[in-house]
Design a protein around this motif. Structure first.
Motif, PDB file in Angstrom:
ATOM      1  N   UNK A  57      -4.431  40.296 -72.168  1.00  0.00           N
ATOM      2  CA  UNK A  57      -5.075  41.609 -72.304  1.00  0.00           C
ATOM      3  C   UNK A  57      -5.045  42.383 -70.987  1.00  0.00           C
ATOM      4  N   UNK A  58      -5.387  41.686 -69.904  1.00  0.00           N
ATOM      5  CA  UNK A  58      -5.387  42.340 -68.592  1.00  0.00           C
ATOM      6  C   UNK A  58      -3.977  42.781 -68.219  1.00  0.00           C
ATOM      7  N   UNK A  59      -3.001  41.906 -68.426  1.00  0.00           N
ATOM      8  CA  UNK A  59      -1.617  42.260 -68.101  1.00  0.00           C
ATOM      9  C   UNK A  59      -1.146  43.425 -68.968  1.00  0.00           C
ATOM     10  N   UNK A  60      -1.555  43.440 -70.218  1.00  0.00           N
ATOM     11  CA  UNK A  60      -1.126  44.501 -71.118  1.00  0.00           C
ATOM     12  C   UNK A  60      -1.566  45.882 -70.667  1.00  0.00           C
ATOM     13  N   UNK A  61      -2.686  45.964 -69.968  1.00  0.00           N
ATOM     14  CA  UNK A  61      -3.205  47.280 -69.565  1.00  0.00           C
ATOM     15  C   UNK A  61      -2.843  47.635 -68.129  1.00  0.00           C
ATOM     16  N   UNK A  62      -3.029  46.715 -67.186  1.00  0.00           N
ATOM     17  CA  UNK A  62      -2.790  47.081 -65.776  1.00  0.00           C
ATOM     18  C   UNK A  62      -1.650  46.285 -65.136  1.00  0.00           C
ATOM     19  N   UNK A  63      -0.925  45.502 -65.952  1.00  0.00           N
ATOM     20  CA  UNK A  63       0.232  44.739 -65.456  1.00  0.00           C
ATOM     21  C   UNK A  63      -0.135  43.846 -64.270  1.00  0.00           C
ATOM     22  N   UNK A  76     -20.550  35.896 -67.840  1.00  0.00           N
ATOM     23  CA  UNK A  76     -19.171  35.934 -67.352  1.00  0.00           C
ATOM     24  C   UNK A  76     -18.507  37.282 -67.634  1.00  0.00           C
ATOM     25  N   UNK A  77     -18.915  37.947 -68.705  1.00  0.00           N
ATOM     26  CA  UNK A  77     -18.406  39.297 -68.969  1.00  0.00           C
ATOM     27  C   UNK A  77     -18.812  40.242 -67.836  1.00  0.00           C
ATOM     28  N   UNK A  78     -20.060  40.120 -67.399  1.00  0.00           N
ATOM     29  CA  UNK A  78     -20.548  40.939 -66.280  1.00  0.00           C
ATOM     30  C   UNK A  78     -19.803  40.572 -64.994  1.00  0.00           C
ATOM     31  N   UNK A  79     -19.595  39.270 -64.784  1.00  0.00           N
ATOM     32  CA  UNK A  79     -18.868  38.815 -63.595  1.00  0.00           C
ATOM     33  C   UNK A  79     -17.431  39.340 -63.603  1.00  0.00           C
ATOM     34  N   UNK A 137     -10.533  49.542 -68.746  1.00  0.00           N
ATOM     35  CA  UNK A 137     -10.077  48.362 -68.004  1.00  0.00           C
ATOM     36  C   UNK A 137     -11.242  47.395 -67.764  1.00  0.00           C
ATOM     37  N   UNK A 138     -12.404  47.934 -67.397  1.00  0.00           N
ATOM     38  CA  UNK A 138     -13.595  47.091 -67.186  1.00  0.00           C
ATOM     39  C   UNK A 138     -13.972  46.354 -68.465  1.00  0.00           C
ATOM     40  N   UNK A 139     -13.908  47.073 -69.585  1.00  0.00           N
ATOM     41  CA  UNK A 139     -14.231  46.453 -70.873  1.00  0.00           C
ATOM     42  C   UNK A 139     -13.239  45.327 -71.185  1.00  0.00           C
ATOM     43  N   UNK A 140     -11.979  45.532 -70.853  1.00  0.00           N
ATOM     44  CA  UNK A 140     -10.949  44.513 -71.086  1.00  0.00           C
ATOM     45  C   UNK A 140     -11.240  43.266 -70.264  1.00  0.00           C
ATOM     46  N   UNK A 141     -11.612  43.448 -69.000  1.00  0.00           N
ATOM     47  CA  UNK A 141     -11.979  42.304 -68.158  1.00  0.00           C
ATOM     48  C   UNK A 141     -13.203  41.588 -68.727  1.00  0.00           C
TER      49      UNK A 141
END
Length: 291
Positions: free
Chosen positions: A26-32, A71-74, A188-192
């Motif tokens: 997911x992270x790679x898909x948005x910010x590579x 962990x979502x917050x972290x 992006x934050x939501x994805x993380x």
């Protein structure tokens, strides 16, 4: 070798890899970006579950939810402090930062909780069911069922919700998405947060499965989950899930054949073969770039 038994064992382990691989993809898909600190989020999630279960007496569901939320917050905090300032930097700078964050989290956890292995609290009574052709434990059933539920929930969020549409738009073209009124930074934050919560769930479930945790437990699974994401097709959510299950089954079968010492090598060898034959992964599509 009981093939069905190894399939059950492989699916249990593969479920954890799949949850981790989804965060990578997911992270790679948005910010590579390859977030190499993702394995440490998984480790921290396991420790959060350990402490809330021991100190507050939480059951499995409450332990999972607490670990996932923290962990979502972290994950959001790491993205804001470590990755967002490098948004316009080179990819290599972001990659080095990700590795640095990984080592930082490992060191912090060793400092605060010690380097020794800790026995995980038994959040449920384990029962082994003999089906004749194979055996399956209650913990294995819970791991597989919980992982599939979380993956389906993720697929629903990505495909059917407003935030999911924003994630897909930011993945295709962040600048165009921003021009259309999408807050890319928030997306992006939501994805993380989403990826980190899945990693935390994996950490709690693996603690139950192996009955032990330690501050270095995220290193090998983190690398293997990254391999699973590449194996299935980095940036593709179903591919990450498929890759996770495949890696888990491969590891289990290699161990069952008596080559336990070489199971990691087998995983890396298969990755090399896949990249040579189909560099985009099993479900990926080759994209030609114009110069």
């Amino acid at each position: 070798m009981n093939v069905l038994q190894q399939l059950v064992n492989g699916l249990s382990l593969g479920s954890i890899y799949a949850l981790l691989a989804l965060g990578y993809t997911m992270v790679y898909g948005i910010i590579k970006l390859i977030n190499f600190a993702h394995g440490e989020i998984y480790m921290i999630g396991a420790f959060i579950g350990y402490y809330v279960a021991n100190n507050f007496g939480f059951g499995l569901v409450l332990t999972l939810l607490t670990s996932m939320i923290i962990c979502a917050i972290l994950g959001m905090l790491i993205e804001f402090l470590a990755y967002r300032p490098l948004k316009n930097s080179t990819r290599i700078a972001a990659l080095i930062t990700a590795i640095g964050v990984s080592f930082l989290l490992q060191s912090l956890m060793i400092y605060f909780v010690g380097a020794d292995t800790k026995p995980y609290p038994q959040l449920m009574k384990n029962i082994t069911y003999d089906l004749g052709i194979c055996q399956i434990s209650k913990i294995q059933l819970v791991i597989i069922a919980m992982s599939i539920f979380l993956m389906l929930l993720l697929q629903f969020i990505v495909q059917q919700t407003k935030m999911g549409r924003a994630m897909r738009a930011a993945s295709v073209d962040p600048e165009a998405a921003q021009l259309m009124g999408i807050n890319v930074n928030y997306t992006i934050s939501f994805t993380f947060a989403l990826g980190s919560s899945l990693a935390a769930a994996g950490g709690v479930l693996i603690g139950l499965y192996y009955n032990s945790i330690d501050p270095m437990m995220g290193v090998a699974p983190g690398l293997k989950a990254f391999i699973a994401a590449v194996f299935g097709g980095i940036g593709i959510i179903p591919g990450a899930a498929l890759g996770g299950f495949a890696i888990g089954i491969i590891e289990t079968v290699v161990s069952a054949l008596g080559f336990t010492a070489y199971r990691d090598a087998a995983v890396y060898l298969i990755l090399i073969i896949v990249l040579l034959v189909k560099p985009s992964g099993l479900l990926g599509k080759n994209i030609k770039e114009k110069v």
